[in-house]
Design a protein around this motif. Structure first.
Motif, PDB file in Angstrom:
ATOM      1  N   ALA A 124       0.848  -1.192   0.000  1.00 30.52           N
ATOM      2  CA  ALA A 124       0.000   0.000   0.000  1.00 30.52           C
ATOM      3  C   ALA A 124       0.878   1.234   0.000  1.00 30.52           C
ATOM      4  CB  ALA A 124      -0.882  -0.006   1.239  1.00 30.52           C
ATOM      5  N   ASN A 156      -5.731  -2.085  -9.818  1.00 34.72           N
ATOM      6  CA  ASN A 156      -4.638  -1.202  -9.435  1.00 34.72           C
ATOM      7  C   ASN A 156      -4.095  -0.425 -10.632  1.00 34.72           C
ATOM      8  OD1 ASN A 156      -4.770  -1.693  -6.683  1.00 34.72           O
ATOM      9  ND2 ASN A 156      -3.395  -3.434  -6.801  1.00 34.72           N
ATOM     10  N   THR A 210      -9.230  -0.435   4.001  1.00 31.37           N
ATOM     11  CA  THR A 210     -10.410  -0.751   4.809  1.00 31.37           C
ATOM     12  C   THR A 210     -10.582  -2.239   5.066  1.00 31.37           C
ATOM     13  OG1 THR A 210     -11.885  -0.974   2.904  1.00 31.37           O
ATOM     14  CG2 THR A 210     -11.639   1.250   3.861  1.00 31.37           C
ATOM     15  N   ARG A 237      -2.176   7.119   0.794  1.00 32.58           N
ATOM     16  CA  ARG A 237      -3.463   7.331   0.136  1.00 32.58           C
ATOM     17  C   ARG A 237      -3.624   8.799  -0.235  1.00 32.58           C
ATOM     18  NH1 ARG A 237      -9.293   5.278   2.329  1.00 32.58           N
ATOM     19  NH2 ARG A 237     -10.330   5.470   0.344  1.00 32.58           N
ATOM     20  N   TYR A 254      -9.545  -7.145  -2.074  1.00 32.48           N
ATOM     21  CA  TYR A 254     -10.026  -6.229  -1.043  1.00 32.48           C
ATOM     22  C   TYR A 254      -9.303  -4.891  -1.099  1.00 32.48           C
ATOM     23  CZ  TYR A 254      -5.725  -7.193   1.482  1.00 32.48           C
ATOM     24  OH  TYR A 254      -4.409  -7.285   1.825  1.00 32.48           O
ATOM     25  N   HIS A 255      -9.958  -3.880  -0.561  1.00 35.74           N
ATOM     26  CA  HIS A 255      -9.387  -2.545  -0.449  1.00 35.74           C
ATOM     27  C   HIS A 255      -8.397  -2.572   0.701  1.00 35.74           C
ATOM     28  CE1 HIS A 255      -9.445   1.738   0.761  1.00 35.74           C
ATOM     29  NE2 HIS A 255      -9.468   1.907  -0.555  1.00 35.74           N
ATOM     30  N   GLU A 273      -7.002   4.403  -4.923  1.00 31.81           N
ATOM     31  CA  GLU A 273      -7.449   3.204  -4.232  1.00 31.81           C
ATOM     32  C   GLU A 273      -6.433   2.102  -4.528  1.00 31.81           C
ATOM     33  OE1 GLU A 273     -10.192   3.162  -2.316  1.00 31.81           O
ATOM     34  OE2 GLU A 273     -10.682   5.215  -2.857  1.00 31.81           O
ATOM     35  N   GLN A 274      -6.096   1.346  -3.526  1.00 35.42           N
ATOM     36  CA  GLN A 274      -5.171   0.228  -3.693  1.00 35.42           C
ATOM     37  C   GLN A 274      -5.870  -1.053  -3.268  1.00 35.42           C
ATOM     38  OE1 GLN A 274      -1.875   0.201  -4.860  1.00 35.42           O
ATOM     39  NE2 GLN A 274      -2.413   2.250  -5.540  1.00 35.42           N
ATOM     40  N   TYR A 275      -5.697  -2.082  -4.061  1.00 35.60           N
ATOM     41  CA  TYR A 275      -6.330  -3.361  -3.792  1.00 35.60           C
ATOM     42  C   TYR A 275      -5.293  -4.445  -3.610  1.00 35.60           C
ATOM     43  CZ  TYR A 275     -10.534  -0.944  -5.138  1.00 35.60           C
ATOM     44  OH  TYR A 275     -11.568  -0.051  -5.186  1.00 35.60           O
ATOM     45  N   ALA A 302     -13.552  -5.752  -2.556  1.00 32.11           N
ATOM     46  CA  ALA A 302     -13.814  -4.878  -3.698  1.00 32.11           C
ATOM     47  C   ALA A 302     -15.086  -5.340  -4.388  1.00 32.11           C
ATOM     48  CB  ALA A 302     -12.636  -4.947  -4.675  1.00 32.11           C
ATOM     49  N   ASN A 315      -6.616   2.356 -11.424  1.00 35.92           N
ATOM     50  CA  ASN A 315      -6.541   3.435 -10.452  1.00 35.92           C
ATOM     51  C   ASN A 315      -5.249   4.228 -10.581  1.00 35.92           C
ATOM     52  OD1 ASN A 315      -9.099   3.038  -9.331  1.00 35.92           O
ATOM     53  ND2 ASN A 315      -8.337   1.311  -8.166  1.00 35.92           N
TER      54      ASN A 315
END
Length: 92
Positions: free
Chosen positions: A11, A65, A38, A14, A34-35, A19-21, A42, A68
């Protein structure tokens, strides 16, 4: 045995629109995209990205990714253009 890196996502800090997955393996041995900030799965077109195979999760994570990253670059380029316009206006 699953390698440590399989469940980890790198990661970055931010920023707006960024957004990073990541992907993770679940107890039932399926994969979830998943994010990373959080932990929430996703979703794409209203469907949660859960219960996936490893290859589908990897491809989906990379695709999200990359998308984004393009959005982030477009946003940053827009900020740069506004900054140049403001500097030009101040110089005149």
């Amino acid at each position: 045995m699953i390698g440590v890196l399989d469940n980890e996502a790198s990661a970055s800090v931010r920023s707006h629109g960024d957004e990073q997955y990541g992907r993770r393996i679940e107890a039932d041995r399926s994969w979830t995209i998943y994010h990373v900030f959080t932990g929430i799965p996703a979703s794409q077109e209203g469907l949660e990205m859960i219960g996936l195979s490893r290859s589908v999760a990897t491809d989906g994570m990379l695709s999200l990714n990359c998308r984004n990253e393009r959005r982030r670059k477009e946003y940053m380029n827009g900020l740069l253009r506004v900054s140049v316009l403001l500097q030009t206006a101040r110089a005149n």
